[in-house]
Write an enzyme that holds these catalytic residues in place. Structure first.
Site, mmCIF file in Angstrom:
data_model
loop_
_atom_site.group_PDB
_atom_site.id
_atom_site.type_symbol
_atom_site.label_atom_id
_atom_site.label_comp_id
_atom_site.label_asym_id
_atom_site.label_seq_id
_atom_site.Cartn_x
_atom_site.Cartn_y
_atom_site.Cartn_z
ATOM 1 N N LYS A 132 16.320 -24.620 30.039
ATOM 2 C CA LYS A 132 15.355 -26.035 29.801
ATOM 3 C C LYS A 132 14.568 -25.798 28.879
ATOM 4 C CE LYS A 132 16.384 -29.454 33.118
ATOM 5 N NZ LYS A 132 15.533 -30.362 34.270
HETATM 6 C C1 E4P Z 1 16.751 -33.533 34.717
HETATM 7 O O1 E4P Z 1 17.132 -32.572 34.272
HETATM 8 C C2 E4P Z 1 15.446 -33.715 35.421
HETATM 9 O O2 E4P Z 1 15.355 -32.544 36.125
HETATM 10 C C3 E4P Z 1 15.101 -34.989 36.132
HETATM 11 O O3 E4P Z 1 16.228 -35.664 35.899
HETATM 12 C C4 E4P Z 1 13.962 -35.508 35.862
HETATM 13 O O4 E4P Z 1 13.465 -36.549 36.744
HETATM 14 P P1 E4P Z 1 12.766 -36.517 38.058
HETATM 15 O O5 E4P Z 1 12.258 -35.389 38.449
HETATM 16 O O6 E4P Z 1 11.881 -37.406 37.617
HETATM 17 O O7 E4P Z 1 13.986 -37.129 38.856
#
Ligand code: E4P
Length: 220
Positions: free
Chosen positions: A88
């Site tokens: 990521k």
């Molecule tokens: C997606 O890959 C993220 O980890 C995630 O959806 C981020 O959002 P959140 O942590 O606010 O749920």
């Protein structure tokens, strides 16, 4: 459509794989912090759950990195731990630049923290495996998100990019359905969101009624 679990809790991931037949996992620094475990320890535990399958596990590089070289260096280190890992990277200039540099070395990238179709297009151009528009965060600020998902899917199809559209930060069943109708490839959401989405109060009400009729009827 693929479902990914947005979590770094090993027990939740195991349940999603074995009971729900989920296709992958997304983690982020918040999920890792919530797990209560050190970063490398928890991602290795998650990797073990996916070993021998083609389930994708998104793991995020240190969010303090502001140069693509540092992102690539850490991305390569993480990718060496498991072939299931998809790295990521944030939707910054350095993050975009790191995508093709990792790809040259056979490492897949998930462009995260994307909030517009223009950012998604740049991720696709650079060769991202996944692009993750965060719809929950946008909707918290009153923005409509279905048209953005539709635009990203249309752009992908117009140009034949092989990037998969991973709708992220999904908060409820309505958003899961909206993403599916808009043609997204994947949604990722937390454990409780999917639990609620797979349930409906009338299912329990109906089951209780049928049990009552069943109990009043001879079997043979
Ligand atoms: C997606 O890959 C993220 O980890 C995630 O959806 C981020 O959002 P959140 O942590 O606010 O749920």
């Amino acid at each position: 459509m693929k479902f990914f679990l947005d979590s770094a809790i090993v027990e939740e991931i195991e349940h999603a794989f074995t009971m729900w037949h989920f296709d992958g996992v997304t983690t982020n620094p918040r999920h890792v912090q919530v797990s209560g475990k050190p970063f490398l320890k928890v991602i290795k535990e998650i990797a073990a759950l996916a070993a021998g399958t083609d389930r994708a596990i998104s793991v995020e590089v240190n969010p303090h990195h502001d140069h693509h070289a540092a992102m690539v260096e850490e991305g390569l280190k993480l990718a060496a731990i498991s072939p299931n890992f998809v790295i990521k990277l944030p939707a910054t200039e350095a993050g975009f630049k790191a995508i093709p540099l990792l790809k040259e070395q056979g490492v897949r990238a998930n462009l995260t923290l994307a909030f517009s179709a223009a950012q998604a297009l740049q991720a696709m151009r650079m060769g991202a495996t996944f692009v993750s528009p965060f719809i929950g965060w946008k909707e918290s600020n009153g923005e409509e998100t279905v048209s953005m998902i539709e635009e990203i899917v249309t752009i992908r199809d117009n140009y034949g990019f092989d990037t998969e559209v991973l709708v992220a930060a999904v908060r409820n069943a309505r958003q899961i359905v909206d993403a599916a109708v808009a043609g997204a490839d994947i949604v990722t959401a937390g454990f409780a969101v999917f639990q609620d989405a797979f349930d409906h109060p009338y299912t329990g009400v109906g089951l209780a009624k049928f049990q009552s009729f069943w109990d009043q009827t001879p079997y043979e």
